[in-house]
Design a protein around this motif. Structure first.
Motif, mmCIF file in Angstrom:
data_model
loop_
_atom_site.group_PDB
_atom_site.id
_atom_site.type_symbol
_atom_site.label_atom_id
_atom_site.label_comp_id
_atom_site.label_asym_id
_atom_site.label_seq_id
_atom_site.Cartn_x
_atom_site.Cartn_y
_atom_site.Cartn_z
ATOM 1 N N GLU A 51 51.601 52.094 38.220
ATOM 2 C CA GLU A 51 50.584 51.059 38.194
ATOM 3 C C GLU A 51 51.188 49.724 38.600
ATOM 4 O O GLU A 51 52.410 49.536 38.562
ATOM 5 N N LEU A 52 50.312 48.814 38.980
ATOM 6 C CA LEU A 52 50.755 47.465 39.286
ATOM 7 C C LEU A 52 49.742 46.479 38.745
ATOM 8 O O LEU A 52 48.587 46.816 38.501
ATOM 9 N N SER A 53 50.209 45.261 38.541
ATOM 10 C CA SER A 53 49.309 44.165 38.179
ATOM 11 C C SER A 53 49.552 43.033 39.163
ATOM 12 O O SER A 53 50.670 42.834 39.643
ATOM 13 N N ILE A 54 48.469 42.324 39.487
ATOM 14 C CA ILE A 54 48.538 41.158 40.358
ATOM 15 C C ILE A 54 47.870 40.023 39.597
ATOM 16 O O ILE A 54 46.655 40.021 39.419
ATOM 17 N N GLN A 55 48.673 39.068 39.128
ATOM 18 C CA GLN A 55 48.167 37.957 38.319
ATOM 19 C C GLN A 55 48.221 36.667 39.118
ATOM 20 O O GLN A 55 49.240 36.337 39.729
ATOM 21 N N ILE A 56 47.115 35.925 39.106
ATOM 22 C CA ILE A 56 47.048 34.640 39.793
ATOM 23 C C ILE A 56 47.549 33.553 38.833
ATOM 24 O O ILE A 56 46.926 33.281 37.816
ATOM 25 N N LEU A 57 48.688 32.951 39.165
ATOM 26 C CA LEU A 57 49.267 31.897 38.339
ATOM 27 C C LEU A 57 48.674 30.532 38.666
ATOM 28 O O LEU A 57 48.507 29.700 37.771
ATOM 29 N N GLU A 58 48.413 30.308 39.951
ATOM 30 C CA GLU A 58 47.829 29.042 40.415
ATOM 31 C C GLU A 58 47.034 29.319 41.681
ATOM 32 O O GLU A 58 47.421 30.156 42.492
ATOM 33 N N GLY A 59 45.937 28.597 41.843
ATOM 34 C CA GLY A 59 45.189 28.657 43.086
ATOM 35 C C GLY A 59 43.995 29.586 43.044
ATOM 36 O O GLY A 59 43.624 30.123 41.992
ATOM 37 N N GLU A 60 43.399 29.763 44.230
ATOM 38 C CA GLU A 60 42.224 30.612 44.378
ATOM 39 C C GLU A 60 42.338 31.440 45.641
ATOM 40 O O GLU A 60 42.927 31.015 46.630
ATOM 41 N N GLY A 61 41.740 32.623 45.581
ATOM 42 C CA GLY A 61 41.733 33.515 46.726
ATOM 43 C C GLY A 61 40.903 34.731 46.395
ATOM 44 O O GLY A 61 39.898 34.639 45.688
ATOM 45 N N GLU A 62 41.359 35.867 46.910
ATOM 46 C CA GLU A 62 40.641 37.095 46.618
ATOM 47 C C GLU A 62 41.592 38.283 46.612
ATOM 48 O O GLU A 62 42.588 38.302 47.329
ATOM 49 N N TYR A 63 41.268 39.230 45.735
ATOM 50 C CA TYR A 63 41.928 40.526 45.741
ATOM 51 C C TYR A 63 41.255 41.345 46.837
ATOM 52 O O TYR A 63 40.029 41.308 46.979
ATOM 53 N N LEU A 64 42.045 42.078 47.599
ATOM 54 C CA LEU A 64 41.508 42.901 48.674
ATOM 55 C C LEU A 64 41.597 44.371 48.304
ATOM 56 O O LEU A 64 42.613 44.819 47.773
ATOM 57 N N ALA A 65 40.536 45.110 48.593
ATOM 58 C CA ALA A 65 40.496 46.553 48.376
ATOM 59 C C ALA A 65 39.972 47.206 49.651
ATOM 60 O O ALA A 65 39.557 46.513 50.584
ATOM 61 N N LYS A 66 39.994 48.517 49.681
ATOM 62 C CA LYS A 66 39.587 49.245 50.881
ATOM 63 C C LYS A 66 38.161 48.909 51.308
ATOM 64 O O LYS A 66 37.888 48.723 52.479
#
Length: 104
Positions: A51-66
Protein backbone atom coordinates in the motif's frame (compact mmCIF):
# COMPACT_ATOMS: atom_id res chain seq x y z
CA UNK A 1 15.84 7.54 15.79
CA UNK A 2 16.25 10.32 13.24
CA UNK A 3 14.58 13.64 12.54
CA UNK A 4 14.37 15.80 9.45
CA UNK A 5 12.50 18.99 8.58
CA UNK A 6 11.33 18.37 5.03
CA UNK A 7 9.87 21.87 4.76
CA UNK A 8 13.44 23.20 5.09
CA UNK A 9 15.29 20.45 3.21
CA UNK A 10 12.85 19.82 0.34
CA UNK A 11 13.34 22.17 -2.61
CA UNK A 12 11.42 23.11 -5.77
CA UNK A 13 12.65 23.12 -9.39
CA UNK A 14 11.34 24.78 -12.54
CA UNK A 15 12.56 21.72 -14.51
CA UNK A 16 10.25 19.22 -12.80
CA UNK A 17 9.19 17.85 -9.45
CA UNK A 18 11.92 17.55 -6.83
CA UNK A 19 12.27 14.36 -4.84
CA UNK A 20 13.79 13.94 -1.37
CA UNK A 21 14.24 10.45 0.09
CA UNK A 22 13.21 10.88 3.72
CA UNK A 23 13.51 7.26 4.87
CA UNK A 24 14.26 3.88 3.32
CA UNK A 25 14.15 0.54 5.10
CA UNK A 26 12.95 -3.02 4.42
CA UNK A 27 9.64 -2.05 6.06
CA UNK A 28 8.68 1.23 4.39
CA UNK A 29 9.92 4.13 2.29
CA UNK A 30 9.04 7.81 2.73
CA UNK A 31 9.57 10.29 -0.10
CA UNK A 32 8.91 14.04 -0.21
CA UNK A 33 7.91 15.33 -3.65
CA UNK A 34 7.76 19.09 -4.28
CA UNK A 35 5.88 20.39 -7.31
CA UNK A 36 5.64 23.81 -8.91
CA UNK A 37 2.18 24.69 -10.27
CA UNK A 38 1.43 22.56 -13.34
CA UNK A 39 3.98 19.83 -12.57
CA UNK A 40 2.83 16.26 -12.01
CA UNK A 41 3.74 12.71 -11.19
CA UNK A 42 2.00 10.89 -14.06
CA UNK A 43 -0.42 8.05 -13.47
CA UNK A 44 1.50 4.82 -12.91
CA UNK A 45 1.26 1.58 -10.95
CA UNK A 46 3.56 -1.13 -9.65
CA UNK A 47 3.01 -4.87 -10.01
CA UNK A 48 3.59 -5.54 -6.32
CA UNK A 49 1.56 -6.18 -3.22
CA UNK A 50 1.51 -3.38 -0.69
CA UNK A 51 0.00 0.00 0.00
CA UNK A 52 0.95 3.62 -0.32
CA UNK A 53 -0.24 6.93 1.05
CA UNK A 54 0.00 10.32 -0.63
CA UNK A 55 -0.40 13.19 1.86
CA UNK A 56 -0.63 16.84 0.83
CA UNK A 57 1.52 18.87 3.24
CA UNK A 58 1.07 22.22 1.48
CA UNK A 59 -0.74 23.49 -1.58
CA UNK A 60 -3.53 22.34 -3.84
CA UNK A 61 -3.84 19.97 -6.75
CA UNK A 62 -5.42 16.67 -7.58
CA UNK A 63 -4.90 12.97 -7.11
CA UNK A 64 -4.91 11.19 -10.46
CA UNK A 65 -6.48 7.79 -11.10
CA UNK A 66 -7.11 5.72 -14.21
CA UNK A 67 -10.65 7.00 -14.73
CA UNK A 68 -10.92 10.14 -12.58
CA UNK A 69 -9.20 12.84 -10.59
CA UNK A 70 -9.86 13.86 -6.99
CA UNK A 71 -9.21 17.41 -5.71
CA UNK A 72 -6.46 17.49 -3.07
CA UNK A 73 -5.50 20.24 -0.62
CA UNK A 74 -3.36 20.71 2.47
CA UNK A 75 -4.15 17.98 4.99
CA UNK A 76 -5.68 15.50 2.51
CA UNK A 77 -4.36 11.96 2.29
CA UNK A 78 -4.98 9.23 -0.29
CA UNK A 79 -4.39 5.57 0.58
CA UNK A 80 -4.42 2.86 -2.08
CA UNK A 81 -2.87 -0.41 -3.17
CA UNK A 82 0.48 0.01 -4.93
CA UNK A 83 -0.95 -1.85 -7.94
CA UNK A 84 -3.81 0.68 -8.34
CA UNK A 85 -2.97 3.40 -10.92
CA UNK A 86 -2.15 6.67 -9.13
CA UNK A 87 -0.52 10.05 -9.70
CA UNK A 88 -0.56 13.69 -8.58
CA UNK A 89 -0.91 17.05 -10.35
CA UNK A 90 -0.17 20.41 -8.69
CA UNK A 91 -2.37 23.48 -9.22
CA UNK A 92 -0.20 25.58 -6.88
CA UNK A 93 3.24 24.94 -5.37
CA UNK A 94 2.63 21.70 -3.55
CA UNK A 95 4.55 19.57 -1.05
CA UNK A 96 3.59 15.90 -0.91
CA UNK A 97 4.69 13.11 1.41
CA UNK A 98 4.48 9.55 0.00
CA UNK A 99 4.80 6.45 2.18
CA UNK A 100 5.22 3.04 0.51
CA UNK A 101 4.98 -0.23 2.43
CA UNK A 102 6.74 -2.46 1.75
CA UNK A 103 9.18 -0.32 -0.25
CA UNK A 104 9.63 -0.83 -3.99
Amino acid sequence: MKTMNILQEGTFSEKGMKKLLVHDSPYFRIINFNFKAGQELPIHSHELEGELSIQILEGEGEYLAKDRSIPAKTGDILICDIAEPHGVRAWTEMRVLVTIAPPL
